[in-house]
Design a protein around this motif. Structure first.
Motif, PDB file in Angstrom:
ATOM      1  N   GLU A 161      43.263  44.194  44.892  1.00 11.84           N
ATOM      2  CA  GLU A 161      44.800  44.454  44.618  1.00 11.84           C
ATOM      3  C   GLU A 161      45.370  45.406  45.818  1.00 11.84           C
ATOM      4  N   THR A 195      46.757  39.790  42.919  1.00  9.98           N
ATOM      5  CA  THR A 195      47.177  40.519  41.662  1.00  9.98           C
ATOM      6  C   THR A 195      45.953  39.957  40.588  1.00  9.98           C
ATOM      7  N   LYS A 196      45.547  41.021  39.761  1.00 16.81           N
ATOM      8  CA  LYS A 196      44.669  40.694  38.741  1.00 16.81           C
ATOM      9  C   LYS A 196      45.378  39.784  37.774  1.00 16.81           C
TER      10      LYS A 196
END
Length: 147
Positions: free
Chosen positions: A22, A27-28
């Motif tokens: 991140e 982006t998770k």
């Protein structure tokens, strides 16, 4: 639909690895993440699947190498400028990764650096002049002194 790539990486500490990626700019995706795996999205087509060793081992009988000692793959992603390449490497180093485990490549029309994540996986980050790329391999060879 464009082809997508999912790079599967074994990690020793999933939360630490998620925080690292991140910080680098991914982006998770919570839809494809749980306590054994996390999907980190770099673009619409590039994803890293971070897997605990136990989860990774459920996909293969092969041993998980220590990426601090061995290299099985070098993953390369592009950026839009030389400055963007440097910015990614800076973010990686500031997040606990190793900047430049491999030598910087600077050919004028092409520039690349690398970082290693906390588990030792090496990512190369490169920029290439689109006009030079359009000229083809002969132009590359000439610019690199090979013809």
């Amino acid at each position: 639909m464009s082809k997508m790539i999912f790079v599967n990486l074994p990690v020793t500490d999933l939360p630490r690895s998620v925080a690292f990626y991140e910080a680098v700019g991914a982006t998770k995706n919570p839809i494809f993440s749980d306590d054994t795996a996390a999907c980190l999205v770099f673009s619409d087509t590039i994803h890293a699947m971070l897997l605990t060793h136990e989860k990774f081992s459920s996909f293969t009988d092969r041993a998980i190498p220590d990426a601090h000692q061995t290299a099985q793959v070098l993953i390369c992603v592009s950026e839009d400028s030389r400055d963007a390449v440097d910015a990614v490497i800076d973010r990686a180093a500031n997040a606990g990764g190793q900047a430049d485990p491999n030598a910087t490549q600077d050919y004028g029309f092409m520039y690349g650096r690398s970082y290693a994540d906390p588990d030792g996986h090496i990512w190369e980050v490169m920029w290439m002049d689109a006009e030079a790329a359009a000229q083809g391999p002969e132009a590359f060879a000439a610019q690199m002194g090979g013809g």
